[in-house]
Motif scaffolding. Structure first.
Motif, PDB file in Angstrom:
ATOM      1  N   ASN A 235       1.831  -9.060   6.764  1.00  0.00           N
ATOM      2  CA  ASN A 235       1.093  -8.830   5.516  1.00  0.00           C
ATOM      3  C   ASN A 235       1.596  -9.751   4.417  1.00  0.00           C
ATOM      4  N   THR A 236       2.921  -9.796   4.282  1.00  0.00           N
ATOM      5  CA  THR A 236       3.486 -10.599   3.195  1.00  0.00           C
ATOM      6  C   THR A 236       3.383 -12.095   3.496  1.00  0.00           C
TER       7      THR A 236
ATOM      8  N   ASN B 226       0.712  -1.527   6.040  1.00  0.00           N
ATOM      9  CA  ASN B 226       1.577  -2.600   6.509  1.00  0.00           C
ATOM     10  C   ASN B 226       1.624  -2.593   8.035  1.00  0.00           C
TER      11      ASN B 226
ATOM     12  N   ASN C 120       3.044   2.930   2.309  1.00  0.00           N
ATOM     13  CA  ASN C 120       2.798   1.539   2.689  1.00  0.00           C
ATOM     14  C   ASN C 120       2.707   0.631   1.468  1.00  0.00           C
TER      15      ASN C 120
ATOM     16  N   LEU D 158       5.103  -2.574   0.731  1.00  0.00           N
ATOM     17  CA  LEU D 158       4.544  -3.920   0.547  1.00  0.00           C
ATOM     18  C   LEU D 158       4.839  -4.477  -0.845  1.00  0.00           C
TER      19      LEU D 158
END
Lengths: 332, 332
Positions: B136-137, B188, B315, B319
């Motif tokens: 995700n990141t 996430n 989540n 994140l």
């Protein structure tokens, strides 16, 4: 789309790298069609069973809609049951210190049992592709012991050799590979393999140009043959692993030709009975074949030149020797 | 069949195992169609170049008629040039002794550069799927630095989580997976991931039965979530290698949904701007999405229950912390 009743596809060496490339492509429907459901029978040796379980978890997580049932086993008498197709990938690999005889000694007994198992439990119409090396003799042993299966149903994979030759020609001529036709290999899948370009041609704008007019003879009999023979080792050297994806691809090509037919010649290692090229009976030998309605035929109308005849003879001698060793070892 | 002008597909981590499973399936035409020719741009780090060369040899030997050109490089500014699709598989794997922060520290700079490269040389319409973890990141960093690319064009893969949940439900219910709909994950791609079954149903004979009527709540919030979270580790334990074929399959599923559209919800990690679920802006978050005409939309009409809201919050917090660390590290 209505789905067809499942067919059963049995694969040995199913925990190996070729299988890992092959099975996903089979599950997408690429080979048998997008309406053909599948029973997958995955076979490998005991120490590989956890790997098979992991593979099956991944296949489950891929949610292939064509999979009807997956079975895994170490027993070919269970794994080949009702098989419509059997792809024999599993074989002991050759160690550095092993002779070809050692390798035959390791593998012949495996293929003997698999032949017996196919004979007893597979469909009589099963199509068998043998891939594990030494592939020609492994296929011959399989055929010998698969008494209830017509010998025509057992094929040794020599398609990767043909594919490699085509890819090399494509680069040499800077032409699309689909325009290069009738290139094939004779004989054994070994360093003796002979790629025959004398019938090959380049097809462009409906015009056929013989390959022998496009590449010189010295290159054909020298560098070209050598690169083909060394290609597997070269890939191994670069990747650190032997060819897997391209081998799986060749298995698919072979089966597609066999099932759906061909327009030009393809390489298949098939039983030598009734061939017009002076190859003795009862060998599995790579010939130029055409396929129609699910059966292959050896091309009959070719005129091998003297060099080609010499190379066929060399391959015959090598395979006779392999057969002698294998059959001697397997004597009951 | 007339072939279409080539599109360019760039893949990072192209020497890795997911790529090895993915690339062959792309080359068969499974994803872009059997008439769509391809330029493959394969990108990996310097030590992996021999492996890439070996892969390219094998692709050559597979004679895929759709391949127009293959390029390999370590430079994303070369590899992403004119890309229509970019699949970012490459990332440093997490070692046992590494924290999530260490991993972000290793990977964020890579995705920063890749974002800049995409921005500078890819088509503005490029569709990007990020797979390398923390996905995700990594996707958010890519989006931040890909200033010329709409953020909607960058998606983090959370489809494997959804696929695993579906496969588990299929086994639990002993129902075909294609009959199970609207199961997806929030948030996430990490141990915090939350699979939401509250909108899911089983479709049989045109009748929809809510999944919550078929499996009990205790199982859903307990064993079911745990098996999903542990699935990757379980596969690794069995195979001795991490999921590759099923990950490649999820990439294909994600792109098929994105390109060709969906009828029900699918999991996609997308930019959180303008979502109705109280997820702050500027995160890449897995939402239930529908796709049409090559664009995704976050499903708007769902009513998460209290437990689901709690899990979304968990989540979000995770994140936000990943984003804080990554952006802090990347400050110029």
């Amino acid at each position: 789309m209505t789905q067809k009743e499942p067919i059963t596809v049995a694969i040995t060496g199913a925990a190996g790298n070729i299988a890992y490339s092959l099975i996903y492509r089979i599950c997408t429907g690429e080979l048998f069609g997008n309406d053909q459901t599948l029973n997958l029978n995955l076979i490998d040796i005991e120490p590989a069973l956890p790997i098979l379980e992991g593979l099956i978890m991944e296949l489950e997580d891929s949610n292939f809609h064509l999979i009807n049932k997956i079975l895994f086993t170490i027993d070919p008498f269970e794994g080949f049951r009702d098989a419509d197709y059997a792809i024999l990938l599993g074989a002991f690999p050759r160690n550095k210190n092993q002779t070809r005889k050692d390798l035959l000694g390791k593998n012949s007994p495996i293929f003997k049992i698999q032949g017996k198992a196919l004979s007893l439990v597979a469909k009589r119409t099963v199509k068998v592709v043998v891939v594990g090396n030494p592939v020609n003799t492994n296929a011959l042993v399989t055929a010998k012991y698969a008494e209830n299966i017509p010998k025509e149903n057992i094929v040794a994979l020599t398609r990767l050799d043909m594919n490699r030759s085509l890819s090399q020609l494509s680069r040499k001529l800077t032409k699309n590979v689909s325009n290069i036709k009738n290139v094939f290999t004779w004989g054994n899948h070994s360093a003796s393999q002979f790629v025959d370009l004398s019938n090959g041609y380049l097809l462009e704008n409906s015009k056929k140009t013989p390959l022998t007019e496009l590449v010189d003879e010295e290159w054909i009999s020298g560098e070209f043959q050598k690169i083909n023979q060394m290609r597997g080792k070269e890939v191994l050297l670069k990747r650190g692993k032997s060819s897997a994806g391209s081998a799986a691809n060749a298995v698919l090509d072979c089966l597609k030709s066999w099932i759906y037919g061909t327009e030009t010649y393809v390489s298949m290692g098939v039983i030598s009975d009734n061939n017009p090229y002076n190859v003795p009976e009862n060998l599995i030998f790579s010939f130029p074949c055409t396929c129609k309605n699910g059966t292959w035929k050896i091309a009959k109308d070719l005129k091998p030149n003297e060099f080609c005849k010499k190379m066929i003879k060399k391959n015959v001698d090598e395979l006779l020797e392999e057969r002698r060793i294998a059959f001697e070892l397997l004597k009951d």
